[in-house]
Structure formats: C-alpha cells, structure tokens
Write a protein that holds these residues in place. Structure first.
Motif, PDB file in Angstrom:
ATOM      1  N   GLY A 171       5.981 -22.879 -28.214  1.00  0.00           N
ATOM      2  CA  GLY A 171       4.702 -23.476 -27.834  1.00  0.00           C
ATOM      3  C   GLY A 171       3.653 -22.406 -27.680  1.00  0.00           C
ATOM      4  N   ALA A 172       2.435 -22.741 -28.038  1.00  0.00           N
ATOM      5  CA  ALA A 172       1.346 -21.770 -27.969  1.00  0.00           C
ATOM      6  C   ALA A 172       0.073 -22.477 -27.511  1.00  0.00           C
ATOM      7  N   TYR A 173      -0.622 -21.822 -26.595  1.00  0.00           N
ATOM      8  CA  TYR A 173      -1.824 -22.390 -25.996  1.00  0.00           C
ATOM      9  C   TYR A 173      -2.874 -21.315 -25.798  1.00  0.00           C
ATOM     10  N   ARG A 174      -4.118 -21.744 -25.720  1.00  0.00           N
ATOM     11  CA  ARG A 174      -5.197 -20.872 -25.270  1.00  0.00           C
ATOM     12  C   ARG A 174      -5.552 -21.329 -23.859  1.00  0.00           C
ATOM     13  N   LEU A 175      -5.474 -20.396 -22.931  1.00  0.00           N
ATOM     14  CA  LEU A 175      -5.855 -20.672 -21.558  1.00  0.00           C
ATOM     15  C   LEU A 175      -7.212 -20.025 -21.336  1.00  0.00           C
ATOM     16  N   THR A 176      -8.217 -20.861 -21.189  1.00  0.00           N
ATOM     17  CA  THR A 176      -9.547 -20.380 -20.844  1.00  0.00           C
ATOM     18  C   THR A 176      -9.578 -20.312 -19.326  1.00  0.00           C
ATOM     19  N   LEU A 178      -2.539 -17.499 -24.794  1.00  0.00           N
ATOM     20  CA  LEU A 178      -3.567 -16.519 -25.157  1.00  0.00           C
ATOM     21  C   LEU A 178      -4.703 -16.680 -24.156  1.00  0.00           C
ATOM     22  N   LEU A 179      -5.096 -15.601 -23.507  1.00  0.00           N
ATOM     23  CA  LEU A 179      -6.083 -15.678 -22.442  1.00  0.00           C
ATOM     24  C   LEU A 179      -7.492 -15.384 -22.935  1.00  0.00           C
ATOM     25  N   THR A 180      -8.430 -16.187 -22.434  1.00  0.00           N
ATOM     26  CA  THR A 180      -9.854 -15.983 -22.660  1.00  0.00           C
ATOM     27  C   THR A 180     -10.548 -16.206 -21.329  1.00  0.00           C
ATOM     28  N   ARG A 181     -11.467 -15.333 -20.973  1.00  0.00           N
ATOM     29  CA  ARG A 181     -12.215 -15.502 -19.722  1.00  0.00           C
ATOM     30  C   ARG A 181     -13.458 -16.338 -19.960  1.00  0.00           C
ATOM     31  N   ALA A 182     -13.823 -17.148 -18.964  1.00  0.00           N
ATOM     32  CA  ALA A 182     -15.016 -17.987 -19.052  1.00  0.00           C
ATOM     33  C   ALA A 182     -15.616 -18.146 -17.661  1.00  0.00           C
ATOM     34  N   ALA A 183     -16.394 -17.153 -17.247  1.00  0.00           N
ATOM     35  CA  ALA A 183     -17.015 -17.197 -15.926  1.00  0.00           C
ATOM     36  C   ALA A 183     -17.900 -18.435 -15.801  1.00  0.00           C
ATOM     37  N   GLY A 184     -17.847 -19.037 -14.628  1.00  0.00           N
ATOM     38  CA  GLY A 184     -18.675 -20.202 -14.361  1.00  0.00           C
ATOM     39  C   GLY A 184     -18.138 -21.507 -14.909  1.00  0.00           C
ATOM     40  N   GLN A 185     -16.965 -21.483 -15.518  1.00  0.00           N
ATOM     41  CA  GLN A 185     -16.374 -22.696 -16.077  1.00  0.00           C
ATOM     42  C   GLN A 185     -15.055 -23.009 -15.373  1.00  0.00           C
ATOM     43  N   ALA A 186     -14.592 -24.208 -15.581  1.00  0.00           N
ATOM     44  CA  ALA A 186     -13.275 -24.595 -15.082  1.00  0.00           C
ATOM     45  C   ALA A 186     -12.217 -24.084 -16.055  1.00  0.00           C
ATOM     46  N   SER A 187     -11.061 -23.741 -15.538  1.00  0.00           N
ATOM     47  CA  SER A 187      -9.959 -23.325 -16.413  1.00  0.00           C
ATOM     48  C   SER A 187      -9.494 -24.518 -17.224  1.00  0.00           C
ATOM     49  N   ARG A 188      -9.126 -24.266 -18.471  1.00  0.00           N
ATOM     50  CA  ARG A 188      -8.630 -25.339 -19.329  1.00  0.00           C
ATOM     51  C   ARG A 188      -7.610 -24.774 -20.311  1.00  0.00           C
ATOM     52  N   LEU A 189      -6.774 -25.659 -20.773  1.00  0.00           N
ATOM     53  CA  LEU A 189      -5.667 -25.302 -21.648  1.00  0.00           C
ATOM     54  C   LEU A 189      -5.774 -26.123 -22.919  1.00  0.00           C
ATOM     55  N   ALA A 190      -5.596 -25.479 -24.064  1.00  0.00           N
ATOM     56  CA  ALA A 190      -5.641 -26.193 -25.342  1.00  0.00           C
ATOM     57  C   ALA A 190      -4.568 -25.613 -26.262  1.00  0.00           C
ATOM     58  N   PRO A 191      -3.848 -26.480 -26.979  1.00  0.00           N
ATOM     59  CA  PRO A 191      -2.838 -25.972 -27.910  1.00  0.00           C
ATOM     60  C   PRO A 191      -3.488 -25.158 -29.022  1.00  0.00           C
ATOM     61  N   VAL A 192      -2.767 -24.152 -29.495  1.00  0.00           N
ATOM     62  CA  VAL A 192      -3.203 -23.378 -30.660  1.00  0.00           C
ATOM     63  C   VAL A 192      -2.058 -23.330 -31.658  1.00  0.00           C
ATOM     64  N   ASP A 193      -2.386 -23.016 -32.846  1.00  0.00           N
ATOM     65  CA  ASP A 193      -1.409 -22.882 -33.908  1.00  0.00           C
ATOM     66  C   ASP A 193      -0.436 -21.743 -33.583  1.00  0.00           C
ATOM     67  N   ALA A 194       0.839 -21.984 -33.830  1.00  0.00           N
ATOM     68  CA  ALA A 194       1.858 -20.957 -33.561  1.00  0.00           C
ATOM     69  C   ALA A 194       1.574 -19.689 -34.350  1.00  0.00           C
ATOM     70  N   GLY A 195       0.973 -19.816 -35.524  1.00  0.00           N
ATOM     71  CA  GLY A 195       0.631 -18.642 -36.329  1.00  0.00           C
ATOM     72  C   GLY A 195      -0.398 -17.761 -35.645  1.00  0.00           C
ATOM     73  N   GLY A 239      13.103 -21.934 -15.443  1.00  0.00           N
ATOM     74  CA  GLY A 239      13.855 -21.208 -16.465  1.00  0.00           C
ATOM     75  C   GLY A 239      13.066 -20.881 -17.722  1.00  0.00           C
ATOM     76  N   ARG A 240      11.783 -21.196 -17.738  1.00  0.00           N
ATOM     77  CA  ARG A 240      10.943 -20.956 -18.912  1.00  0.00           C
ATOM     78  C   ARG A 240       9.896 -19.890 -18.601  1.00  0.00           C
ATOM     79  N   ALA A 241       9.818 -18.883 -19.460  1.00  0.00           N
ATOM     80  CA  ALA A 241       8.811 -17.834 -19.295  1.00  0.00           C
ATOM     81  C   ALA A 241       7.500 -18.278 -19.919  1.00  0.00           C
ATOM     82  N   VAL A 242       6.415 -17.987 -19.238  1.00  0.00           N
ATOM     83  CA  VAL A 242       5.082 -18.167 -19.799  1.00  0.00           C
ATOM     84  C   VAL A 242       4.523 -16.774 -20.013  1.00  0.00           C
ATOM     85  N   LEU A 243       4.327 -16.401 -21.279  1.00  0.00           N
ATOM     86  CA  LEU A 243       3.798 -15.092 -21.617  1.00  0.00           C
ATOM     87  C   LEU A 243       2.280 -15.164 -21.638  1.00  0.00           C
ATOM     88  N   LEU A 244       1.656 -14.291 -20.873  1.00  0.00           N
ATOM     89  CA  LEU A 244       0.205 -14.226 -20.763  1.00  0.00           C
ATOM     90  C   LEU A 244      -0.272 -13.077 -21.636  1.00  0.00           C
TER      91      LEU A 244
END
Length: 190
Positions: free
Chosen positions: A166-171, A117-134, A16-21
């Motif tokens: 909630g806000a995150y950066r997904l590498t 918030l999406l960021t690409r990182a070729a050659g790395q593992a995907s990771r998630l980190a919280p970011v400021d809501a602002g 029931g929760r949307a994840v906006l990419l």
C-alpha cells in the motif's frame, strides 16, 4: 550478507504492520514518530530501516530515541524540561528516550508494511490519499546517499516489495496528533 538492504525512512508499527514515513530532511518524520508513539504506536526507526526479502518481506529497525527540534515543546508541552543536545551534525536536538515510555512503544521488526510519502502543508488539515505503488517505489528506491548505497542492486526489488503493501501521500498539516491518527489507521490496515 543477511539480505538486509538499508532504506531511508522512519517507521512506526501498529497491529504488526509497519508504516514507513518517507520524505526529505525537514519533512517532519521525527515529529510524526513522536506523535505516533504518544498515540500508542511503537517506534521502529526514526531515520532508516533495513529490509529483507529472503523468505518473505521483513522490515527491521533500531528503536530507542527520537531527536526533535528544540521548538518541539510548542507541539508537545511534556518535553519542556528537556535540554537540547548538539548532535554530531552540529544541530541541537531534543533527545526523547522512547524506552522510558514503556517497552510496548518499541518494535524491532514487522512482516507487513505500508508506505507514506510525506508532504508538509502549513495551515491545512492533515489528509491521506492513495498513490500509485510505482511512485512510492521510486521514492524509496534511490539509494544514492552514503550508507544507503549498500546492496544498491537490491534497491528496486526492495522498494517494489514495500510499496506492494500500500502506498499513500500524507499531507501533514499543523496538528501532528491528527496526522498520527491517520497513520494509526493505516497501521491497523485501514
């Protein structure tokens, strides 16, 4: 008139929760949407959602197809038989009909959201980190693109409401399935 402000973001739903990419063209939103659908999440929108604040937060989408680059079968072998179709933009894309995967893979709305918030990182593992809501609100609240400039005055309030969940950066690394697992974790409230 229905208090639905357009926002440039792909969206998937779980629990029931949307994840906006959120990311620029080429960030991998469509690829992640398909990886998430394969992982059991539902598609809400590949490219843009509408957000209503009247009576509480509500996110709307128009699920159906996901348009992937012609080289997508290297990541998703089951797509090898699809022929690219030239889109109105002039770009060839593989059109994946999500409805063929089952009605449970489609979601038209949600009342809760989290922003990635999406960021690409070729050659790395995907990771998630919280970011400021602002930071997330700033990324969401810039409606200069044609078609997204409707209800421009509502854009800051809509962006803040979405980022409040909630806000995150997904590498995003080389494995879309690993990134989809992180997104599924967020959808389930993790």
């Amino acid at each position: 008139r229905r208090d639905r402000a357009p926002v440039r973001a792909a969206a998937v739903v779980g629990g029931g929760r949307a994840v906006l990419l959120v990311g620029p063209s080429g960030a991998g939103k469509s690829t992640l949407c398909y990886a998430c659908v394969r992982a059991g999440l539902a598609l809400m929108a590949e490219n843009a959602v509408s957000v209503s604040l009247e009576g509480g937060l509500r996110i709307w989408g128009h699920p159906g197809r996901i348009h992937l680059l012609p080289d997508a079968p290297r990541l998703f072998p089951e797509l090898a038989g699809l022929a690219p179709q030239v889109r109105a933009s002039g770009k060839p894309k593989l059109a994946v009909d999500v409805t063929a995967l089952g009605r449970d893979r489609l979601a038209t709305h949600a009342d809760r959201a989290v922003v990635c918030l999406l960021t690409r990182a070729a050659g790395q593992a995907s990771r998630l980190a919280p970011v400021d809501a602002g930071e997330a609100a700033a990324a969401l609240g810039d409606p200069r693109e044609p078609g997204l400039d409707l209800l421009r005055e509502r854009a800051p309030a809509v962006a803040r409401a979405l980022a409040a969940g909630g806000a995150y950066r997904l590498t995003v690394g080389d494995d879309p399935a690993a990134a989809a697992a992180l997104i599924a974790h967020l959808a389930e409230g993790g």
